[in-house]
Motif scaffolding. Structure first.
Motif, PDB file in Angstrom:
ATOM      1  N   PRO A   1      33.967-110.577 -12.620  1.00 48.98           N
ATOM      2  CA  PRO A   1      32.905-110.914 -11.670  1.00 48.98           C
ATOM      3  C   PRO A   1      33.474-111.288 -10.301  1.00 48.98           C
ATOM      4  N   ALA A   2      32.596-111.396  -9.324  1.00 53.15           N
ATOM      5  CA  ALA A   2      33.033-111.613  -7.944  1.00 53.15           C
ATOM      6  C   ALA A   2      33.567-113.024  -7.716  1.00 53.15           C
ATOM      7  N   SER A   3      33.171-113.977  -8.537  1.00 52.59           N
ATOM      8  CA  SER A   3      33.624-115.357  -8.360  1.00 52.59           C
ATOM      9  C   SER A   3      35.045-115.528  -8.888  1.00 52.59           C
ATOM     10  N   GLY A   4      35.721-116.573  -8.406  1.00 49.47           N
ATOM     11  CA  GLY A   4      37.064-116.859  -8.879  1.00 49.47           C
ATOM     12  C   GLY A   4      38.122-116.085  -8.117  1.00 49.47           C
ATOM     13  N   GLU A   5      39.300-115.967  -8.726  1.00 50.50           N
ATOM     14  CA  GLU A   5      40.454-115.336  -8.095  1.00 50.50           C
ATOM     15  C   GLU A   5      40.844-114.064  -8.840  1.00 50.50           C
ATOM     16  N   HIS A   6      41.642-113.246  -8.166  1.00 49.12           N
ATOM     17  CA  HIS A   6      42.119-112.023  -8.815  1.00 49.12           C
ATOM     18  C   HIS A   6      42.909-112.331 -10.088  1.00 49.12           C
ATOM     19  N   TRP A   7      43.819-113.315 -10.016  1.00 54.43           N
ATOM     20  CA  TRP A   7      44.716-113.562 -11.147  1.00 54.43           C
ATOM     21  C   TRP A   7      43.966-113.953 -12.415  1.00 54.43           C
ATOM     22  N   ASP A   8      42.812-114.652 -12.260  1.00 57.92           N
ATOM     23  CA  ASP A   8      42.114-115.080 -13.473  1.00 57.92           C
ATOM     24  C   ASP A   8      41.270-113.968 -14.100  1.00 57.92           C
ATOM     25  N   LYS A   9      41.284-112.780 -13.496  1.00 60.80           N
ATOM     26  CA  LYS A   9      40.631-111.619 -14.117  1.00 60.80           C
ATOM     27  C   LYS A   9      41.594-110.863 -15.038  1.00 60.80           C
ATOM     28  N   VAL A  10      42.891-111.209 -14.961  1.00 65.80           N
ATOM     29  CA  VAL A  10      43.896-110.459 -15.733  1.00 65.80           C
ATOM     30  C   VAL A  10      44.810-111.383 -16.539  1.00 65.80           C
ATOM     31  N   ASP A  11      44.407-112.638 -16.743  1.00 67.65           N
ATOM     32  CA  ASP A  11      45.312-113.616 -17.360  1.00 67.65           C
ATOM     33  C   ASP A  11      45.036-113.880 -18.830  1.00 67.65           C
ATOM     34  N   GLU A  12      44.049-113.219 -19.427  1.00 61.37           N
ATOM     35  CA  GLU A  12      43.654-113.553 -20.792  1.00 61.37           C
ATOM     36  C   GLU A  12      44.739-113.181 -21.807  1.00 61.37           C
ATOM     37  N   THR A  13      44.793-113.960 -22.889  1.00 60.74           N
ATOM     38  CA  THR A  13      45.763-113.704 -23.957  1.00 60.74           C
ATOM     39  C   THR A  13      45.430-112.417 -24.701  1.00 60.74           C
ATOM     40  N   THR A  14      44.158-112.209 -24.971  1.00 62.15           N
ATOM     41  CA  THR A  14      43.682-110.969 -25.584  1.00 62.15           C
ATOM     42  C   THR A  14      42.791-110.253 -24.583  1.00 62.15           C
ATOM     43  N   SER A  15      43.047-108.983 -24.381  1.00 64.06           N
ATOM     44  CA  SER A  15      42.290-108.228 -23.385  1.00 64.06           C
ATOM     45  C   SER A  15      40.788-108.351 -23.621  1.00 64.06           C
ATOM     46  N   ASP A  16      40.057-108.672 -22.545  1.00 66.19           N
ATOM     47  CA  ASP A  16      38.595-108.765 -22.664  1.00 66.19           C
ATOM     48  C   ASP A  16      37.896-107.531 -22.087  1.00 66.19           C
ATOM     49  N   ASN A  17      38.691-106.468 -21.872  1.00 66.05           N
ATOM     50  CA  ASN A  17      38.157-105.184 -21.414  1.00 66.05           C
ATOM     51  C   ASN A  17      37.316-105.354 -20.148  1.00 66.05           C
ATOM     52  N   ASP A  18      36.065-104.915 -20.174  1.00 66.22           N
ATOM     53  CA  ASP A  18      35.271-104.930 -18.942  1.00 66.22           C
ATOM     54  C   ASP A  18      34.552-106.249 -18.681  1.00 66.22           C
ATOM     55  N   SER A  19      34.905-107.298 -19.421  1.00 60.03           N
ATOM     56  CA  SER A  19      34.307-108.607 -19.138  1.00 60.03           C
ATOM     57  C   SER A  19      34.856-109.186 -17.837  1.00 60.03           C
ATOM     58  N   THR A  20      36.154-108.981 -17.585  1.00 59.75           N
ATOM     59  CA  THR A  20      36.771-109.364 -16.307  1.00 59.75           C
ATOM     60  C   THR A  20      37.790-108.295 -15.949  1.00 59.75           C
ATOM     61  N   TYR A  21      37.815-107.878 -14.692  1.00 60.37           N
ATOM     62  CA  TYR A  21      38.776-106.848 -14.293  1.00 60.37           C
ATOM     63  C   TYR A  21      38.862-106.765 -12.773  1.00 60.37           C
ATOM     64  N   LEU A  22      39.928-106.118 -12.317  1.00 63.93           N
ATOM     65  CA  LEU A  22      40.093-105.732 -10.920  1.00 63.93           C
ATOM     66  C   LEU A  22      39.803-104.245 -10.807  1.00 63.93           C
ATOM     67  N   TYR A  23      39.329-103.810  -9.632  1.00 60.54           N
ATOM     68  CA  TYR A  23      39.095-102.374  -9.459  1.00 60.54           C
ATOM     69  C   TYR A  23      39.173-102.014  -7.979  1.00 60.54           C
ATOM     70  N   THR A  24      39.380-100.727  -7.746  1.00 57.93           N
ATOM     71  CA  THR A  24      39.436-100.257  -6.363  1.00 57.93           C
ATOM     72  C   THR A  24      38.934 -98.821  -6.274  1.00 57.93           C
ATOM     73  N   PRO A  25      38.172 -98.517  -5.220  1.00 58.31           N
ATOM     74  CA  PRO A  25      37.720 -97.146  -4.981  1.00 58.31           C
ATOM     75  C   PRO A  25      38.501 -96.480  -3.846  1.00 58.31           C
ATOM     76  N   THR A  26      39.624 -97.106  -3.411  1.00 54.00           N
ATOM     77  CA  THR A  26      40.314 -96.613  -2.219  1.00 54.00           C
ATOM     78  C   THR A  26      41.335 -95.531  -2.560  1.00 54.00           C
ATOM     79  N   THR A  27      41.703 -94.761  -1.535  1.00 52.30           N
ATOM     80  CA  THR A  27      42.639 -93.643  -1.714  1.00 52.30           C
ATOM     81  C   THR A  27      44.085 -94.124  -1.786  1.00 52.30           C
ATOM     82  N   ASN A  28      44.428 -95.138  -1.007  1.00 47.13           N
ATOM     83  CA  ASN A  28      45.802 -95.643  -0.961  1.00 47.13           C
ATOM     84  C   ASN A  28      46.002 -96.773  -1.977  1.00 47.13           C
TER      85      ASN A  28
END
Length: 344
Positions: free
Chosen positions: A82-109
């Motif tokens: 989700p949009a709240s919080g920080e980037h690091w807390d979207k990828v810090d889980e012990t067991t992957s939570d899949n699409d519950s929290t994630y980073l993403y980008t639509p950019t070319t570079n």
């Protein structure tokens, strides 16, 4: 490391003309005021087999995982859910939570993130680092047309990337392994692990094909002694009683190098067992020696000659840490034991 075992002849047996046994005790300067003895009441000798004290230093190959705990030097990936919080807390889980929290980008570079991790503890890790492997769990929302993600690290002020990956539409694990520090071209050190920043880089995998990352972590593979375990066991001393002696003996064992042991051990206990002793018939059948008491006493009652083995039959230990280099100078893992036997 040398094992030291000090021996003492506790008493001497002499036969006088009347046929009655008389006893005299040895001192540091010799035997006083008696005729020449014909033999000792008992002698104490170290056994050929001894506990393998150096076994406590045998290294085990282990892995320890470090996960993001905060923002590193880069936070460039465009979006998070989700949009709240920080980037690091979207990828810090012990067991992957899949699409519950994630980073993403639509950019070319490519856009890069870095995260800090916790410092290591020498209670859980230490010794020689074999490799560092950084993992990401990522996917694309549609079939990829381009490679679109790689793991990313920063060490000693320099940044390095893993291989660029062609992601699947389902979350999968991708990684890159560094056997040595790429900046120093030398084996990793634990201070470098403490300062290591790990992360991920992403770009879109084609028109309208976003890349996502839901988990990032580093695995450190190392060789170090176990922090704790079972005390090495085997025989220590053989108490040999003169065939002409009938009676009682008291056997005392002293730990003489406690200060040096405390530089290596947080605690050390030894279960000492003397066969045929009064104590061997009790529950427990051993006498406990540790770094606090430093003495064990046994009684051989109503014996007539014979040989009696004193052994370490069990116990536990915990080392000061798993990083030997931080132990105080003069440490040892080998107890020095002094044993004496005398008429009771």
């Amino acid at each position: 490391m040398n094992k030291k075992f000090l021996l003492i002849i506790a008493a001497a047996l002499i036969i006088i003309s009347s046929g009655i046994y008389a006893y005299t005790y040895t001192t540091a300067t010799g035997t006083l005021g008696t005729p020449t003895p014909t033999g000792d009441i008992a002698t104490v000798n170290a056994t050929a087999n001894q506990p393998g004290w150096n076994d406590v230093l045998t290294t085990a190959n282990e892995d320890i995982i470090y996960r993001p705990i905060g923002i590193g030097d880069e936070t460039a990936i465009k979006s998070q859910f989700p949009a709240s919080g920080e980037h690091w807390d979207k990828v810090d889980e012990t067991t992957s939570d899949n699409d519950s929290t994630y980073l993403y980008t639509p950019t070319t570079n490519y856009e890069e993130d870095l995260y800090i991790t916790a410092n290591h503890s020498t209670q859980t890790a230490g010794g020689d680092i074999q490799y560092v492997e950084v993992f990401m769990v990522s996917r694309v929302i549609l079939s990829a047309e381009l490679n679109s993600a790689y793991v990313h690290i920063k060490t000693n002020g320099s940044e390095y990337n893993g291989a660029s990956e062609n992601l699947s539409t389902s979350y999968a694990l991708y990684s890159n392994q560094w056997n040595i520090n790429p900046q120093s071209s030398s084996s990793w050190t634990w201070s470098e692990i403490d300062d290591l920043q790990t992360g991920v880089a992403m770009r879109k995998a084609g028109p309208a094909i976003d890349s996502r990352c839901t988990q990032v972590y580093a695995n450190i593979n190392f060789d170090a002694p176990e922090l704790n375990g079972n005390t090495p066991t085997d025989d220590l001393f053989e108490i040999t009683v003169n065939d002409d002696y009938d009676g009682n003996l008291q056997v005392r064992v002293y730990l003489t190098n406690t200060n040096d042991l405390l530089k290596a051990y947080d605690n050390l206990s030894m279960y000492l067992y003397l066969e045929s002793s009064e104590e061997a018939g009790k529950t427990p059948s051993y006498q406990l020696m540790n770094l606090q008491n430093g003495i064990a006493i046994f009684n051989l009652v109503g014996i007539s000659g014979g040989s009696y083995t004193l052994s370490v039959t069990g116990g536990t230990y915990q080392l000061f840490s798993r990083e030997i280099s931080e132990w105080e100078a003069g440490w040892t893992v080998t107890p020095e034991l002094y044993c004496e036997a005398e008429q009771r």
